[in-house]
Design an enzyme around this catalytic site. Sequence first.
Site, PDB file in Angstrom:
ATOM      1  N   HIS A  17     -68.848  61.102  -3.818  1.00 52.20           N
ATOM      2  CA  HIS A  17     -70.301  61.065  -3.897  1.00 52.20           C
ATOM      3  C   HIS A  17     -70.968  61.344  -2.556  1.00 52.20           C
ATOM      4  O   HIS A  17     -72.166  61.622  -2.512  1.00 52.20           O
ATOM      5  CB  HIS A  17     -70.759  59.731  -4.483  1.00 52.20           C
ATOM      6  CG  HIS A  17     -70.590  59.659  -5.965  1.00 52.20           C
ATOM      7  ND1 HIS A  17     -71.558  59.165  -6.813  1.00 52.20           N
ATOM      8  CD2 HIS A  17     -69.571  60.042  -6.771  1.00 52.20           C
ATOM      9  CE1 HIS A  17     -71.141  59.244  -8.060  1.00 52.20           C
ATOM     10  NE2 HIS A  17     -69.921  59.767  -8.058  1.00 52.20           N
ATOM     11  N   HIS A  21     -61.223  61.853 -12.245  1.00 58.77           N
ATOM     12  CA  HIS A  21     -61.132  60.867 -13.318  1.00 58.77           C
ATOM     13  C   HIS A  21     -59.691  60.472 -13.642  1.00 58.77           C
ATOM     14  O   HIS A  21     -59.456  59.770 -14.624  1.00 58.77           O
ATOM     15  CB  HIS A  21     -61.836  61.403 -14.568  1.00 58.77           C
ATOM     16  CG  HIS A  21     -63.302  61.592 -14.380  1.00 58.77           C
ATOM     17  ND1 HIS A  21     -64.096  62.295 -15.268  1.00 58.77           N
ATOM     18  CD2 HIS A  21     -64.136  61.172 -13.392  1.00 58.77           C
ATOM     19  CE1 HIS A  21     -65.345  62.304 -14.832  1.00 58.77           C
ATOM     20  NE2 HIS A  21     -65.386  61.627 -13.694  1.00 58.77           N
TER      21      HIS A  21
END
Length: 723
Positions: free
Chosen positions: A98, A266
């Site tokens: 992020h 993920h």
Amino acid sequence: MDATSKPAGKCPVMHGGNTVSGKSVTEWWPNALNLDILHQHDTKTNPLGTSFNYREALKTLDVEALKADLRALMTDSQEWWPADWGSYVGMMARVTWHAAGSYRVTDGRGGANTGNQRFAPLNSWPDNVNTDKGRRLLWPIKKKYGNKISWADLIALAGTIAYDVAGLKTFGFAFGREDIWAPEKDTYWGDEKEWLAPSDGRYGDVSKPETLENPLAAVQMGLIYVNPEGVNGKSDPLATAAQMRETFARMGMDDEETVALTAGGHTIGKSHGNGSAANLSPDPEAAGPEYQGLGWINTKGRGIGRDTVVSGIEGAWTSEPTKWDNGFFDMLFKHEWTLTHSPAGASQWAPITIAEEDKPVDVEDASIRTIPMMTDADMALKVDPIYREISLKFKDDQDHFSDVFARAWFKLTHRDMGPKSRYVGPDVPAEDLIWQDPIPAGSTSYDVAAVKAKIAASGLSVADLVSTAWDSARTFRGSDKRGGANGARIRLAPQKDWEGNEPARLSRVLSVLEPIARETGASIADVIVLAGNYGVEQAAKAAGFDIAVPFAAGRGDASAEQTDADSFAPLEPLADGFRNWVKKDYVVSPEELLLDRAQLLGLTAPELTVLIGGLRVIGANYGGAAHGVFTDKPGALTTDFFTTLTDMAYSWVPTGNNLYEIRDRKTGAARYSATRVDLVIGSNSILRAYAEVYAQDDNREKFARDFIAAWTKVMNADRFDLI
């Protein structure tokens, strides 16, 4: 205050300082040119002082000890913020993702290169919930190593070590990111006034992802890339896939890298949505002092472990979420999925049927099995034909998937660092990568005086020499350290054909300069800059000043094979106020476009001012236009631009869109023509103050020397080898 505190009274002093409330200058006059973006990151905000050299400090860093401490951190669960399954690998990967994922190729802003995740707005974006906890977990390590490791480097390294601990063979890592100490003022994140406002406001047509407003790369305010629940929160994996393709392309990633980063991101960790977001305290910037820079604290429950709330989506993607494996693709393709909702109410996908042994265990109790999930972005990898083909290839070849992901992760975390010459540390990969814009080393052993003599005899005008050098150097972006004169890519596609580079003139000038480079053993990159320097010296001499322009040899010449033409397209100038040119009319004013270019070049407001004035009188306007050439002696580095602009014998009259005449007040006769960019130097109060300095009778030589200093700064902006 306690219960006995008196009602708040009026302070007799605080009205003198605007610390909290009250309108700012830009709020009172919203159309005024905001020069703050040129004044950010001033040395006054840097607690380390002007003498601190981070690259020197890095030489004393014990890299192996640092990595060992980070590896130990990954399984050192803290009571105040327990690790899922006893491992922080997923959390640290997210913190890094992020930070780096905010990068966009259009203007090079965002990314992990500055440690900007510590400041607003990124530290409080809805998509960055609980990254504050990740940084707080890293604090003991930052405290231990101090100035030897920047926050920017530590944040980027944390996720890389997390993948290493999970079992991935990472591609490498480079240190060298320097911290900023205040929020960035130059980055445009969108004009929405609320977090997660519908996407429609930033698209011409939300069903057409390519209509996303430039330079944005995220679909909604406060998100890193796409909405995991679907377009505007409505599940539609195919529509989400289309947004992903555009969004990741604007981050500099192709389809294969997009699939790898989504799946690899993920493969470890989980999403958190086992509770209500309504129970969370405000974000870090809005939280009270008792929260000490943390936000999103659950005020009505545990709010940790299995009860954590982040995105609102709940669950892990794989059966073993702390291990690097092919579990993501196995899970995605082994099951059929149905749309459901998390305990927090977020849309997500759940397997219709699943064997007990395929379920991930609870983050706190390994005897409990939980239901895995997929986001809309994950389902996009299954339903989009292109993504599906890539995904199946990865599913059947884990080694290939691991290699592509490791390389894409390295690219993600290093894309905004600039060329490889800026990389520091023992783990820098030996391989040169095309997205690093490689440039071979240039010669420093040629006779500079001989090159200048040939330039002097070339017959090229001062305006030709200066304009070509400027066009070569102006592509530099301090945001991601791309562009600039080094490499001489102005002679290659796509730059040689850019309208702003005047292709016909450029070809004519290069046809003269390239033989000089061959004859003298100098690079064409050096010759272009040296020619510009010679032109500036001649202009200074014509103004009565014999000043040598500093020059450092050693630029190299990039080849077409070393140049990804498509990746350079975003560097094309659509306007250049320094050469008084705009490609077409834009919603943004020419002076705002000038300000943006100046900021990317790393210029201060005084440097912007002196360069405008100097380039005008030298005659470096696009196409030889006369606008702003307020002098009877073009080609001489005089202060005439400023003396004319500040002379009240003239009036300024609009004559068309972005055009003005400077007229004699007594006779009404037109004296000069001008653009908005020219006149803003005299109309903006700050720029006028600088213009008045250069219009003074005693500052003619100061102007010439200041112009040469600013010119040299631009010519050397990408010379990281000189640092």
